[in-house]
Design a protein around this motif. Sequence first.
Motif, PDB file in Angstrom:
ATOM      1  N   THR A  22       0.832  -1.207   0.000  1.00  0.00           N
ATOM      2  CA  THR A  22       0.000   0.000   0.000  1.00  0.00           C
ATOM      3  C   THR A  22       0.864   1.254   0.000  1.00  0.00           C
ATOM      4  O   THR A  22       0.657   2.175  -0.803  1.00  0.00           O
ATOM      5  CB  THR A  22      -0.923   0.009   1.225  1.00  0.00           C
ATOM      6  OG1 THR A  22      -1.751  -1.162   1.211  1.00  0.00           O
ATOM      7  CG2 THR A  22      -1.807   1.251   1.227  1.00  0.00           C
ATOM      8  N   ASN A  23       1.837   1.291   0.903  1.00  0.00           N
ATOM      9  CA  ASN A  23       2.678   2.486   0.963  1.00  0.00           C
ATOM     10  C   ASN A  23       3.645   2.560  -0.207  1.00  0.00           C
ATOM     11  O   ASN A  23       4.069   3.649  -0.588  1.00  0.00           O
ATOM     12  CB  ASN A  23       3.438   2.527   2.284  1.00  0.00           C
ATOM     13  CG  ASN A  23       3.487   3.929   2.860  1.00  0.00           C
ATOM     14  OD1 ASN A  23       3.110   4.901   2.215  1.00  0.00           O
ATOM     15  ND2 ASN A  23       3.940   4.039   4.083  1.00  0.00           N
ATOM     16  N   GLU A  26       1.632   4.383  -2.672  1.00  0.00           N
ATOM     17  CA  GLU A  26       1.465   5.774  -2.236  1.00  0.00           C
ATOM     18  C   GLU A  26       2.741   6.561  -2.483  1.00  0.00           C
ATOM     19  O   GLU A  26       2.700   7.713  -2.937  1.00  0.00           O
ATOM     20  CB  GLU A  26       1.091   5.809  -0.750  1.00  0.00           C
ATOM     21  CG  GLU A  26       0.732   7.195  -0.238  1.00  0.00           C
ATOM     22  CD  GLU A  26       1.922   8.001   0.247  1.00  0.00           C
ATOM     23  OE1 GLU A  26       1.880   9.245   0.178  1.00  0.00           O
ATOM     24  OE2 GLU A  26       2.907   7.384   0.689  1.00  0.00           O
ATOM     25  N   LEU A 122      -1.026   4.446   8.511  1.00  0.00           N
ATOM     26  CA  LEU A 122      -0.552   3.211   7.898  1.00  0.00           C
ATOM     27  C   LEU A 122       0.613   2.596   8.685  1.00  0.00           C
ATOM     28  O   LEU A 122       0.499   1.466   9.177  1.00  0.00           O
ATOM     29  CB  LEU A 122      -0.173   3.463   6.440  1.00  0.00           C
ATOM     30  CG  LEU A 122      -0.120   2.203   5.578  1.00  0.00           C
ATOM     31  CD1 LEU A 122      -1.527   1.655   5.348  1.00  0.00           C
ATOM     32  CD2 LEU A 122       0.532   2.495   4.237  1.00  0.00           C
ATOM     33  N   GLY A 182      -2.720   1.554  -4.811  1.00  0.00           N
ATOM     34  CA  GLY A 182      -2.395   1.314  -3.411  1.00  0.00           C
ATOM     35  C   GLY A 182      -3.642   1.154  -2.551  1.00  0.00           C
ATOM     36  O   GLY A 182      -3.698   0.283  -1.668  1.00  0.00           O
ATOM     37  N   LEU A 183      -4.639   1.976  -2.795  1.00  0.00           N
ATOM     38  CA  LEU A 183      -5.890   1.880  -2.045  1.00  0.00           C
ATOM     39  C   LEU A 183      -6.583   0.537  -2.273  1.00  0.00           C
ATOM     40  O   LEU A 183      -7.106  -0.082  -1.338  1.00  0.00           O
ATOM     41  CB  LEU A 183      -6.838   3.010  -2.461  1.00  0.00           C
ATOM     42  CG  LEU A 183      -6.697   4.341  -1.740  1.00  0.00           C
ATOM     43  CD1 LEU A 183      -7.660   5.352  -2.344  1.00  0.00           C
ATOM     44  CD2 LEU A 183      -6.972   4.179  -0.255  1.00  0.00           C
ATOM     45  N   TYR A 186      -4.910  -2.157  -0.252  1.00  0.00           N
ATOM     46  CA  TYR A 186      -5.213  -2.042   1.175  1.00  0.00           C
ATOM     47  C   TYR A 186      -6.599  -2.603   1.479  1.00  0.00           C
ATOM     48  O   TYR A 186      -6.783  -3.352   2.447  1.00  0.00           O
ATOM     49  CB  TYR A 186      -5.129  -0.577   1.600  1.00  0.00           C
ATOM     50  CG  TYR A 186      -5.326  -0.366   3.078  1.00  0.00           C
ATOM     51  CD1 TYR A 186      -4.286  -0.577   3.978  1.00  0.00           C
ATOM     52  CD2 TYR A 186      -6.559   0.039   3.582  1.00  0.00           C
ATOM     53  CE1 TYR A 186      -4.465  -0.391   5.338  1.00  0.00           C
ATOM     54  CE2 TYR A 186      -6.744   0.235   4.946  1.00  0.00           C
ATOM     55  CZ  TYR A 186      -5.696   0.015   5.814  1.00  0.00           C
ATOM     56  OH  TYR A 186      -5.876   0.200   7.162  1.00  0.00           O
TER      57      TYR A 186
END
Length: 418
Positions: A22-23, A26, A122, A182-183, A186
Amino acid sequence: MSSVQDKTWFGQPRGLTILFLTNMWELFSYYGMRALLVYYMTKQLMFAQEKASFIYGTYTAMAYFTPIVGGVIADRWLGKRRAVILGGSIMALGHFLMAFEPLFYLALATIALGNGLFLPSLPSQINDLYRADDPRRGRAYNVYYVGLNLGGFLAPLVCGTLGEVYGWHYGFGAAGIGMFVGLMIYVAGHKYLPQEAQRSAPVQPSEGPASSGRLWLLLLGVGIAATIFRGAYEQIGNTLPLWIDSGVDRSLGSFVIPMTWFQSLNPLLVISMTPFLLWFWRLRAGQGKETRPAIKMAIGALIVAAAYLMLAVVTATLGDQRATWPWLLAFFIVLTFGELYILPTGLGLFARLAPARLGATTVASWFLAIFSGSLLAGAVGTLWSSASHAGFFVLLAALAVVAAGLLWLLDKPIRQRI
């Protein structure tokens, strides 16, 4: 928590991979936009260098100031998961707004606002993946840091190339797509993440007011050191690209290496150097010689100072001649080695010192140091046009040395808390 911990990928809780990916995306969006930002302002919007550096510093500062408010909102009301989803959605919108020149300032503000909810919520979930006595917990932040830099490595190659070759707005659009990916990761991986405590229950203090006050003073001291360090470190996205453009011979035979590609060197080196450093630190820990966090951070700041001193010597020696690009490669190797000692260690230190159920707020305090450091970097960057390049790089080295000295002084009180 046990069911979350027992399911592993690559020897770590599966939730770490979800947070990692996820990060990663981002950071792909953030670094993709950052790789283009100074060039976009100076080449497309025709801003003067001083104005572009100031806007860059102010934007990055606000992107790391809003997490202070966002961390409190996540801890008290939204919860970490909702904060990540809402913040990431707002950030994706901001990246897409960058495609429209009249909305430039609104786009920057939107990204900074979304980042406030996303950023502290996060990484503050990492600690909850491990039991307190789990030996993997201390090194989890270095593993996580690799994920961040994988996104940072891909971003200049994808977004930077699209921006330079096809148009700035294509690069900004690619950054927005990265945030959206990324969203989705997650949301799809939520079952592997730790359960959150009920926010309606009162927070039970684990220590008295005096001890709590000393803790926050200690975090403040580390934050001040990180601020000074960031004033030097953040030049890699501010004034260093200007030097790459005007002071570095980027020729590789008949091919001229795009400017933004060099910004992939730092994250690429993070990815390649981290396994060696983790092995080295595990070896030392097994021998009972593990380096204490503050000392490790001080060592990193001194190594970064050495990297800038190397550039000072190169620019002073060459005068008006351009430096060959292998010097830039050498600089990034040394700088990244130092970065791996200080930045993941600092994030992990703040998470380990966090009071019960104030994880997002405490991690947000680490990002407050990035806010103040980015403001300092923006102010320092305005000196680029008026100082000699060698003198400017010496100044950056001096800032890193001051940060190292402060971290060394904080070693004893930190050692008493962990």
